[in-house]
Structure formats: C-alpha cells, structure tokens
Write a protein that holds these residues in place. Structure first.
Motif, mmCIF file in Angstrom:
data_model
loop_
_atom_site.group_PDB
_atom_site.id
_atom_site.type_symbol
_atom_site.label_atom_id
_atom_site.label_comp_id
_atom_site.label_asym_id
_atom_site.label_seq_id
_atom_site.Cartn_x
_atom_site.Cartn_y
_atom_site.Cartn_z
ATOM 1 N N ILE A 74 -50.898 14.068 -7.920
ATOM 2 C CA ILE A 74 -50.547 14.155 -9.352
ATOM 3 C C ILE A 74 -48.817 14.563 -9.386
ATOM 4 O O ILE A 74 -48.258 13.835 -10.347
ATOM 5 C CB ILE A 74 -51.208 15.597 -9.819
ATOM 6 C CG1 ILE A 74 -52.733 15.436 -9.928
ATOM 7 C CG2 ILE A 74 -50.510 15.973 -11.111
ATOM 8 C CD1 ILE A 74 -53.483 16.704 -10.355
ATOM 9 N N LEU A 75 -48.411 15.253 -8.429
ATOM 10 C CA LEU A 75 -46.945 15.582 -8.518
ATOM 11 C C LEU A 75 -46.045 14.426 -8.088
ATOM 12 O O LEU A 75 -45.208 14.037 -8.892
ATOM 13 C CB LEU A 75 -46.819 16.866 -7.418
ATOM 14 C CG LEU A 75 -45.467 17.355 -7.186
ATOM 15 C CD1 LEU A 75 -45.478 18.839 -6.771
ATOM 16 C CD2 LEU A 75 -44.751 16.411 -6.295
ATOM 17 N N ALA A 76 -46.640 13.638 -7.070
ATOM 18 C CA ALA A 76 -46.024 12.420 -6.633
ATOM 19 C C ALA A 76 -45.837 11.435 -7.794
ATOM 20 O O ALA A 76 -44.653 10.457 -7.748
ATOM 21 C CB ALA A 76 -46.547 11.648 -5.421
ATOM 22 N N LEU A 77 -46.666 11.407 -8.802
ATOM 23 C CA LEU A 77 -46.586 10.244 -9.755
ATOM 24 C C LEU A 77 -45.232 10.522 -10.555
ATOM 25 O O LEU A 77 -44.695 9.702 -10.887
ATOM 26 C CB LEU A 77 -47.758 10.568 -10.950
ATOM 27 C CG LEU A 77 -49.206 10.127 -10.533
ATOM 28 C CD1 LEU A 77 -50.409 10.553 -11.476
ATOM 29 C CD2 LEU A 77 -49.227 8.723 -10.045
ATOM 30 N N GLY A 78 -45.014 11.917 -10.745
ATOM 31 C CA GLY A 78 -43.707 12.389 -11.522
ATOM 32 C C GLY A 78 -42.509 11.828 -10.971
ATOM 33 O O GLY A 78 -41.573 11.334 -11.407
ATOM 34 N N VAL A 79 -42.516 12.151 -9.415
ATOM 35 C CA VAL A 79 -41.424 11.856 -8.579
ATOM 36 C C VAL A 79 -41.230 10.477 -8.515
ATOM 37 O O VAL A 79 -39.926 9.823 -8.710
ATOM 38 C CB VAL A 79 -41.674 12.397 -7.236
ATOM 39 C CG1 VAL A 79 -40.459 11.923 -6.133
ATOM 40 C CG2 VAL A 79 -41.657 13.971 -7.264
ATOM 41 N N GLY A 80 -42.212 9.374 -8.803
ATOM 42 C CA GLY A 80 -41.921 8.264 -8.658
ATOM 43 C C GLY A 80 -41.262 7.470 -10.197
ATOM 44 O O GLY A 80 -40.259 6.852 -9.895
ATOM 45 N N LEU A 81 -41.987 8.356 -11.154
ATOM 46 C CA LEU A 81 -41.417 7.855 -12.323
ATOM 47 C C LEU A 81 -39.600 8.221 -12.436
ATOM 48 O O LEU A 81 -38.805 7.122 -12.859
ATOM 49 C CB LEU A 81 -41.982 8.588 -13.261
ATOM 50 C CG LEU A 81 -41.656 8.238 -14.791
ATOM 51 C CD1 LEU A 81 -42.579 6.987 -15.221
ATOM 52 C CD2 LEU A 81 -41.788 9.512 -15.651
ATOM 53 N N LEU A 82 -39.548 9.365 -12.006
ATOM 54 C CA LEU A 82 -37.969 9.834 -11.728
ATOM 55 C C LEU A 82 -37.190 8.935 -11.065
ATOM 56 O O LEU A 82 -36.049 8.314 -11.287
ATOM 57 C CB LEU A 82 -37.779 11.307 -11.261
ATOM 58 C CG LEU A 82 -36.583 11.585 -11.213
ATOM 59 C CD1 LEU A 82 -35.958 12.199 -12.713
ATOM 60 C CD2 LEU A 82 -36.543 13.183 -10.580
ATOM 61 N N MET A 83 -37.774 8.411 -9.721
ATOM 62 C CA MET A 83 -37.011 7.383 -9.252
ATOM 63 C C MET A 83 -36.777 6.063 -9.713
ATOM 64 O O MET A 83 -35.661 5.549 -9.380
ATOM 65 C CB MET A 83 -37.912 7.259 -7.697
ATOM 66 C CG MET A 83 -37.698 8.459 -6.787
ATOM 67 S SD MET A 83 -38.507 8.278 -5.336
ATOM 68 C CE MET A 83 -37.976 6.927 -4.572
ATOM 69 N N ILE A 84 -37.650 5.733 -10.420
ATOM 70 C CA ILE A 84 -37.427 4.303 -11.272
ATOM 71 C C ILE A 84 -36.281 4.608 -12.175
ATOM 72 O O ILE A 84 -35.582 3.754 -12.464
ATOM 73 C CB ILE A 84 -38.769 3.974 -11.917
ATOM 74 C CG1 ILE A 84 -39.725 3.542 -11.185
ATOM 75 C CG2 ILE A 84 -38.458 2.713 -12.925
ATOM 76 C CD1 ILE A 84 -41.034 3.168 -11.633
ATOM 77 N N CYS A 85 -35.765 5.564 -12.771
ATOM 78 C CA CYS A 85 -34.747 5.935 -13.529
ATOM 79 C C CYS A 85 -33.700 6.185 -12.818
ATOM 80 O O CYS A 85 -32.728 6.361 -13.389
ATOM 81 C CB CYS A 85 -35.207 6.947 -14.760
ATOM 82 S SG CYS A 85 -34.677 8.511 -14.347
ATOM 83 N N GLY A 86 -33.614 6.121 -11.553
ATOM 84 C CA GLY A 86 -32.731 6.269 -10.487
ATOM 85 C C GLY A 86 -32.134 7.552 -9.972
ATOM 86 O O GLY A 86 -31.017 7.716 -9.650
ATOM 87 N N GLU A 87 -33.128 8.599 -10.132
ATOM 88 C CA GLU A 87 -32.800 9.875 -9.735
ATOM 89 C C GLU A 87 -33.710 10.427 -8.724
ATOM 90 O O GLU A 87 -35.106 9.733 -8.725
ATOM 91 C CB GLU A 87 -32.769 10.832 -10.949
ATOM 92 C CG GLU A 87 -31.740 10.482 -12.150
ATOM 93 C CD GLU A 87 -30.298 10.582 -11.438
ATOM 94 O OE1 GLU A 87 -30.026 11.305 -10.420
ATOM 95 O OE2 GLU A 87 -29.263 10.035 -12.097
ATOM 96 N N PHE A 88 -33.371 11.624 -8.054
ATOM 97 C CA PHE A 88 -34.307 12.068 -7.109
ATOM 98 C C PHE A 88 -34.572 13.585 -7.591
ATOM 99 O O PHE A 88 -34.062 14.021 -8.089
ATOM 100 C CB PHE A 88 -33.752 12.154 -5.424
ATOM 101 C CG PHE A 88 -33.580 10.972 -4.845
ATOM 102 C CD1 PHE A 88 -34.375 10.432 -4.248
ATOM 103 C CD2 PHE A 88 -32.419 10.132 -5.148
ATOM 104 C CE1 PHE A 88 -34.674 9.496 -3.320
ATOM 105 C CE2 PHE A 88 -32.355 8.987 -4.196
ATOM 106 C CZ PHE A 88 -33.567 8.571 -3.493
ATOM 107 N N ASP A 89 -35.718 14.007 -6.986
ATOM 108 C CA ASP A 89 -35.995 15.406 -7.144
ATOM 109 C C ASP A 89 -36.543 15.965 -5.812
ATOM 110 O O ASP A 89 -37.743 15.661 -5.596
ATOM 111 C CB ASP A 89 -37.162 15.822 -8.384
ATOM 112 C CG ASP A 89 -37.044 17.205 -8.562
ATOM 113 O OD1 ASP A 89 -36.458 18.121 -7.604
ATOM 114 O OD2 ASP A 89 -37.368 17.610 -9.496
ATOM 115 N N LEU A 90 -35.700 16.628 -4.916
ATOM 116 C CA LEU A 90 -36.359 17.315 -3.949
ATOM 117 C C LEU A 90 -36.639 18.755 -3.927
ATOM 118 O O LEU A 90 -37.165 19.329 -3.090
ATOM 119 C CB LEU A 90 -34.992 17.242 -2.835
ATOM 120 C CG LEU A 90 -34.451 16.026 -2.515
ATOM 121 C CD1 LEU A 90 -33.299 16.014 -1.285
ATOM 122 C CD2 LEU A 90 -35.563 14.894 -1.912
#
Lengths: 324, 251
Positions: free
Chosen positions: A57-73
């Motif tokens: 579930i959490l990974a879905l959000g991280v992927g979305l964020l990566m498409i807009c060009g950002e990371f969340d560690l």
C-alpha cells in the motif's frame, strides 16, 4: 488478424507488461518449488494478502511521487512516528476512528514538511527525506525509549475489522491495496492532476511555462505518501496489537525498489500505476516466498537485487525497442 | 503589405528594466508588436532577448516598466496570466515533455475535463489532430510520445498548442535552432500559416537568414538595450546583417 498482432506486440513491448511476466514467473516458481506447495496454501496466501500487502500500500504512494520526480526515503520513519502518535492517542482512550483520522492528518503534515523543505528550500528530496528519515526515527525512539508497548484495539471490533479483518474470505488489506491502487491509478492516468504529475516529472520547466503549479503538484504527492504511511501504521499496529519502534525499518528502499521494478524512472516522468502495483506485489511475494521456501532471510536482499537489476535491464531494452 | 503602417498595436512594452542580482539585464527597453504582425527579435546571446520575452510570457517580472495589451495596461505575474491574454510561448525544445503523448503535451496545463476533473481524452485526441492538420502536419496518432517525433514536428506540436487556444500572439524562442534545413523550412511554413490566421508572431533568433523571409519588422538588441527597430521594406538582408554586427560593437 494483423491488427490484433500489432496490438499484442504493443502489449508485450511496454514496461508494465514485462513486470507482470516477472510476477507470474515468481508465483509459479514459488508455487511449484516450495515444500509441500506451501506457497499456494490458503493459509499462506492469506498471510501474503494481509501482512504482505501492508508494505505494498505504502509503495503505491512512493511510486506516484517518483513519477513527479521526487523521492521519499522517510516513509518508514513517518510510519513509525504515526504509529507512536496512534499509540499515545489510544492510551488516552479516544475513539480509535477519531485517532485514525488524527494520525492520517499527522502523516499528511509530515509529508507536507518534506515537501516544503524540498520545494521552498530547493533541496533535492533525496537529501531532505534522508534527513527527515533519521529525524523522525530518532525522535520516535527518544519518545518511546525504544520500548514495545501494547496497543490492543480489539475493544473496538469495527475498527479492527476495518484495518485487519476479512470481508468474505479476503483480508481487508487486499481490498485497501486494490482500492488505493485504483484511486491513484485513476488520478494518474485519467485525471487532469495525473497529467500534471507526469509533466512535472518529465520536464518541470515546460510544465511551469504551461501554467502548472509544479510545487503544488509535488506538495500533494508528498502528502499522499504521508497519508498512506499513516494508514499503514494504523493497520499494522492494529494487527500486531503492539507498538514497536522498529516498525517500517528498511521500507524506504524496498519502496523505491518496487517502483523501479514496476518501470518507474528514477528521473521522473515515466511509470504507470499498473507497473507500480505489480512491483509492490513482487517485493511482498519475494519476501513471503523465500520464507515459505525456508531459504534463510539473508537471501531476500540478494533476490531483491537480482530482480531489480533484471527489471531495469528489461525496461531499458523494451524502451530501446519501442523507440526503434 | 501596406496595412502594416496602420496596424493597431497588440502589445506595447514600455521602458522595461530588469536586474538579476547585480546584472542589469534590460536597460529601459520599448517593444511593440502590431495585430497579426511578425517581428524578428535579433541579437547575440546575452543581449536580453529571452529576458524581455520571458517578462511578456510571465516567466520573469520586470523591475520597472509597463505592459499594455490591446491598449489596456496589464499586470502579468505568471505564465497563466499571459496565456489568459492570448500570449503563447513556444520555447526552444523546453516546452514539451518527451515521454508524454502529443495530445497530453498539447493540452498540458489546460486539459479539457469531464466530471470531477477526469480528462476528456476523446476531445484531447480529436482536437490535437485537427490543430496539427491545420498546420499541415499529418501525424499517425495523437498518442505517440513526443520524443519519437522529428525536431520540426515537435515545433509543430508546440505551435499547434498555441493555435488551439486561439492565441493572438505566439512567441517563438529560437524555433529553428538545432533543426535540419528541411525542418527549418517546415517551421517557416508554420509561421506563414499563422500569418494567414492573422496571429502575431515574435520570432527570436540569431539567424538572420531564417527570420528575414518571414518577418515584417526587425528589432535588434544588444547588452540589454534596443539598438534598432526597422521595417522590412526599409532594409535589405545585407544592411540588417551589418546593423546587427555594428550594434554588438557599440559601447
């Protein structure tokens, strides 16, 4: 006839179809080779579809964020801090549904913090969230003293069912996972905001010149990640009935890995919710499958590594093919 | 074209100043474009052409000076403001997202939507193809990623974006740089189509040969100042080229 063949070729030559191939192969291998076919045992499937999908579930959000060009560690740390807030609220005896809402707000706020530091300070999000990853993890350790604390939400059966029950035979985590994937998928592929996410990740200057508020796009994506982290935190703490300051450890890189396996570009602008969905599933399936196969846990990361490299190579190959 | 003489001004920029930190990038520039007029904005790198244009398109803000659009004073604070007035900018290569489809690029930031912000993809596809056809570009599908197109076709996509939103003024920043001879011809052809539609064009370039054929008037800039402003019928290509060289040398 030729029309269908062209379509079939297009279908095979897209990154997200490749990833489904990996998914199917993994499921087959684990099903066939696990001792007594334990992988496909209903009990194991249930574990996979409940515990395993919390991470997904959490990974879905991280992927979305990566498409807009950002990371969340900082996802694992947002998760553990949110869990701690939930614990404290629970201990005061507040209605758990209200606590959940508050914790989701806390997650959103932590996401907003990441976003504002990144956007206003013009700091690469990799660095911003590396900082907040350490900060929130450390802060939670400090507050909790590193101790485990009981947090039994079963006094509210409705709450427990919502986050850790079953509907028919299906664990609710699966329903949440699919529901979040569908909602985020609709936003990404069919909504105006999705086009802004892609444009921001692909060519921020162009997006800005076309009047898209790229900062706002990033802020919202960071906040979506924060909210999902908080949601998973509540789901996890309800299931284990216990707070641990180690919750979510190591999830940040697993989440990036899931997105990359799903065909998301580290540079932003490329990726699909279908791919991220499959990538998130693959990570959980590998973790579960290796346990079931009685392979020592140390192997897990070796296999993660191989699958990541394979996915990246095959995506690069596919992209070359489709360009030619 | 005798009608040039009596054209109503579409845009008037008056006494524009711009500093970037300690760099004095624009030193009181007056600049005007008439309705349906094509202006060639010429000068070396660092002359201030792009800065001037970015102020008009809302990307930068002037430190001093006024802008009039159709004789009304306007306050352009963002690209959105500028587009609302009917000013569209086609940046060199920068305006497109390579991995996004043609239709998604054309409608970037102004997507047509149905209920709840859901994209009207049918409308996006149909209208993008129509706009491209108008420019004489026949592309296979509106769903091709832009990076698969040639340089000229990409410019066409960027220009058709402007056409589709009924721009009154299209700003092209170095539209012919990095293009092959054939592609340059294509782009110049696009500009002629725009002229027929009575759309004003600002063509920024440092290649005189590309601009000379299509422009009605030339504005030469150097070191943040306007050095010359001449109509095409008053000057030959050689004279213009000499003017540009001299402007760059004047202190």
């Amino acid at each position: 006839m030729s029309v269908t063949r062209v379509k079939l070729r297009d279908f095979l030559v897209t990154p997200s179809t490749n990833v489904y191939l990996v998914l199917v192969i993994l499921v087959l291998v684990f099903s066939v080779f696990s001792p007594q076919y334990r992988f496909s045992d209903p009990d194991n499937i249930e574990i996979l579809l409940s515990i395993g999908l919390e991470f997904s579930i959490l990974a879905l959000g991280v992927g979305l964020l990566m498409i807009c060009g950002e990371f969340d560690l900082s996802v694992g740390s947002i998760l553990v801090f949110s869990a701690y807030v939930f614990l404290k609220l629970f201990e005061t005896g507040i209605n758990p549904f209200l606590s959940l809402l508050i914790v989701l707000g806390v997650g959103a706020l932590l996401g907003l913090t990441n976003a504002l530091i990144t956007v206003k300070g013009q700091i690469p999000s990799f660095v911003t969230t590396l900082g907040t990853m350490m900060f929130w993890r450390g802060f939670t350790l400090l507050l909790s003293g590193g101790k485990q604390s009981p947090c039994d939400v079963s006094i509210s059966p409705a709450f427990l069912t919502m986050l850790n029950g079953k509907i028919g035979n299906i664990p609710v985590q699966t329903i949440w996972f699919v529901a979040f994937a569908i909602i985020l998928g609709i936003i990404l592929h069919f909504h105006r905001f999705g086009n802004w996410i892609y444009a921001t990740g692909d060519n921020q200057e162009a997006a800005r010149a076309m009047g898209i508020n790229t900062n706002l796009v990033k802020i919202i994506c960071f906040m979506i990640v924060g909210v999902l982290c908080a949601f998973v935190a509540c789901s996890q703490i309800s299931r284990t009935a216990c707070f641990t300051s180690r919750a979510g450890e190591g999830w940040e890189f697993k989440a990036v890995a899931a997105s990359v396996i799903g065909g998301t570009s580290l540079l932003g602008g490329i990726g699909s919710m279908g791919g991220i969905f499959a990538g998130a599933l693959i990570i959980s399936i590998i973790e579960n499958g290796l346990v079931v196969m009685r392979i020592p846990y140390s192997w897990t990361y070796v296999v993660f590594g191989l699958v990541i490299l394979f996915s990246v190579f095959s995506n690069a190959f596919v992209q070359k093919q489709s360009r030619g | 074209m005798n009608e040039n003489q009596n054209r109503q001004p579409l845009v008037r920029m008056v006494n524009i100043h711009k500093w970037f930190g300690r760099v004095y990038a624009l030193r009181g520039v007056d600049f005007e474009v008439g309705q349906g007029e094509t202006v060639g904005l010429i000068g070396d790198n660092g002359a201030g052409k792009s800065t001037l244009i970015k102020i008009l398109s809302g990307y930068h803000r002037a430190d001093r000076g006024e802008i009039y659009f159709e004789e009304h004073k306007v306050n352009i604070t963002s690209p959105r403001d500028s587009r609302r007035l009917g000013i569209e900018t086609v940046y060199q290569e920068q305006a497109l997202a390579g991995d996004l489809s043609i239709a998604r690029n054309i409608f970037m930031g102004r997507e047509p939507v149905k209920n709840l912000g859901i994209l009207d993809r049918k409308k996006m596809d149909e209208e993008s193809m129509k706009a491209l056809e108008e420019l004489g570009l026949h592309l296979k599908s509106p769903n091709l990623p832009v990076k698969t197109l040639s340089g000229g076709e990409r410019q066409g996509v960027a220009i058709s974006r402007a056409l589709l939103f009924e721009a009154k003024l299209i700003i092209m920043d170095e539209p012919t740089v990095a293009l092959s001879v054939k592609e340059v011809r294509e782009v110049l052809e696009f500009i002629r189509k725009l002229q027929k539609e009575r759309i004003a064009v600002i063509f920024i370039t440092h290649n005189l040969y590309h601009v000379f054929d299509v422009a009605d008037r030339f504005v030469v800039m150097a070191r943040g100042k306007k050095m010359a402003d001449v109509k095409k019928e008053e000057i030959s290509l050689d004279e213009l080229s000499e003017l540009v060289v001299k402007s760059a040398l004047v202190e």
